[in-house]
Design a protein around this motif. Sequence first.
Motif, mmCIF file in Angstrom:
data_model
loop_
_atom_site.group_PDB
_atom_site.id
_atom_site.type_symbol
_atom_site.label_atom_id
_atom_site.label_comp_id
_atom_site.label_asym_id
_atom_site.label_seq_id
_atom_site.Cartn_x
_atom_site.Cartn_y
_atom_site.Cartn_z
ATOM 1 N N HIS A 318 0.826 -1.204 0.000
ATOM 2 C CA HIS A 318 0.000 0.000 0.000
ATOM 3 C C HIS A 318 0.865 1.260 0.000
ATOM 4 O O HIS A 318 0.468 2.295 0.519
ATOM 5 C CB HIS A 318 -0.932 0.010 1.213
ATOM 6 N N GLY A 319 2.057 1.168 -0.586
ATOM 7 C CA GLY A 319 2.983 2.279 -0.509
ATOM 8 C C GLY A 319 2.841 3.320 -1.595
ATOM 9 O O GLY A 319 3.605 4.273 -1.623
ATOM 10 N N LEU A 320 1.887 3.170 -2.522
ATOM 11 C CA LEU A 320 1.772 4.143 -3.610
ATOM 12 C C LEU A 320 1.532 5.559 -3.099
ATOM 13 O O LEU A 320 2.144 6.504 -3.598
ATOM 14 C CB LEU A 320 0.663 3.716 -4.576
ATOM 15 N N PRO A 321 0.674 5.781 -2.128
ATOM 16 C CA PRO A 321 0.528 7.154 -1.636
ATOM 17 C C PRO A 321 1.823 7.716 -1.077
ATOM 18 O O PRO A 321 2.126 8.886 -1.258
ATOM 19 C CB PRO A 321 -0.540 7.022 -0.553
ATOM 20 N N LEU A 347 -6.363 6.622 -5.157
ATOM 21 C CA LEU A 347 -4.928 6.828 -5.353
ATOM 22 C C LEU A 347 -4.633 8.321 -5.452
ATOM 23 O O LEU A 347 -5.056 8.988 -6.392
ATOM 24 C CB LEU A 347 -4.468 6.112 -6.625
ATOM 25 N N PRO A 348 -3.891 8.896 -4.487
ATOM 26 C CA PRO A 348 -3.625 10.329 -4.528
ATOM 27 C C PRO A 348 -2.463 10.661 -5.452
ATOM 28 O O PRO A 348 -1.566 9.841 -5.657
ATOM 29 C CB PRO A 348 -3.260 10.651 -3.082
ATOM 30 N N HIS A 349 -2.482 11.847 -6.014
ATOM 31 C CA HIS A 349 -1.357 12.294 -6.827
ATOM 32 C C HIS A 349 -0.703 13.551 -6.268
ATOM 33 O O HIS A 349 0.229 14.091 -6.874
ATOM 34 C CB HIS A 349 -1.785 12.540 -8.279
ATOM 35 N N GLY A 350 -1.179 14.020 -5.110
ATOM 36 C CA GLY A 350 -0.520 15.126 -4.445
ATOM 37 C C GLY A 350 -0.527 16.427 -5.220
ATOM 38 O O GLY A 350 0.337 17.278 -5.002
#
Length: 416
Positions: A318-321, A347-350
């Motif tokens: 779950h490390g994509l964020p 899924l966030p893109h900041g």
Amino acid sequence: MTGRGVSALLTGILLVIGANVLATPVLLYVAALLFALLVLAALFVFVPRRRAQVGRTVAADLLTVGDDTSVRVRVDLRTVMREPTGRWRDGLPAAVHGSATGPFPPDDVERIPGGATMTMSYPISGVRRGLASLGPLRLSTADPFGLFVRTDELGDVTPITIVPQVVPLPRLTDRTGRAGGTAQTSSHRLGQGADNLSPRRYVPGDSMRRIHWRATAHRGDLMVRQEEQESSPDALVVLDRAGARWVTAGGDTDFEAFDRAVMACASIAVHLVDNGFAVDVVDATGVLIGRLRGAEDERDGLLVSLAGTAPRSGERDHGLPAASEGHTVGPLVVITGAIDAADAGTLPHGGAGTPILITTAPGPDALSAAETQGWRAAALGDDPADAWADTGAGEPGSATADAGSAHGAQEAAHVR
């Protein structure tokens, strides 16, 4: 012992039996001749001692998937007798194809006292990325009658790196990231000595190459050129290596899909750096895989790192964020495997300038869920250029224009 040797041995045994049953002594003489022939053939093949040193030279420092190169093998053979006659075969890993065999001794032989130096060569082509080894060299020799075969393994193995292919991509439509060009950061660089617009006093740490000699002569103190505002665009490429995203329906690791993702990762990273971005390539947990700032050695380093990367086994990562957290400058490209609508929709893109999601196995409505979050999403097939164009990040019909840049990256995988 070959099939011919086994036949000779069985024939001799039958002759001995026949001589006793038929009371024919001449058959014993023939059997004794066959046995003597077998002994002499075995001595001829197995008694000679051989010492050899084997060296290989690969024409390309790095072999790219789909490219060809050649391997030159040098054998320094030491033997008290004349060099044996037979065939040689070099061991090839599954990552390359080639015809690594031929007659021994080869045509290129230099005889010296106590032995000979021989040179063989053969072509290979890369078929799959990875870290592999060539060798050992196997030499098979036989006696003149073909009764016995001896196979020697000579020398050590030679490591070889097969790096992923870099394909040309359509030019990036949004070169600066967020609207208005605000995705380029500005920084005041003191003590760096870059090309600058105004002089300032020298401070320890400044490069002597950036001394402003005219201002130094005018003021009497060492002066260096200072750039008042320096543009520093950057991009982030995330390769998701979580094992749970690269599993087939049967539960096995989908290495084929992961290889396509690695090829897309290499192509996109090289494409972005060719477009003027400083590129970091990380995995989903933020671990650095490679960093590109335009140098050829950096490209080689990234390709070598990607050649040896593999999915991590274990639970879903779950490390994509975490990988994209805080990235607000330039493109953010996430390359992943199986992803469902729930994951894609959260899924966030900041606030990245150009968020791009590329997946090899999107679930139902996963792409539309990602687009709702602001991502430019596309499925990855065999050609990364198609997925890049499907995201809308590339200008239609512009891949040819960037072919030279991709070709330059491919040249980095050859002898420089």
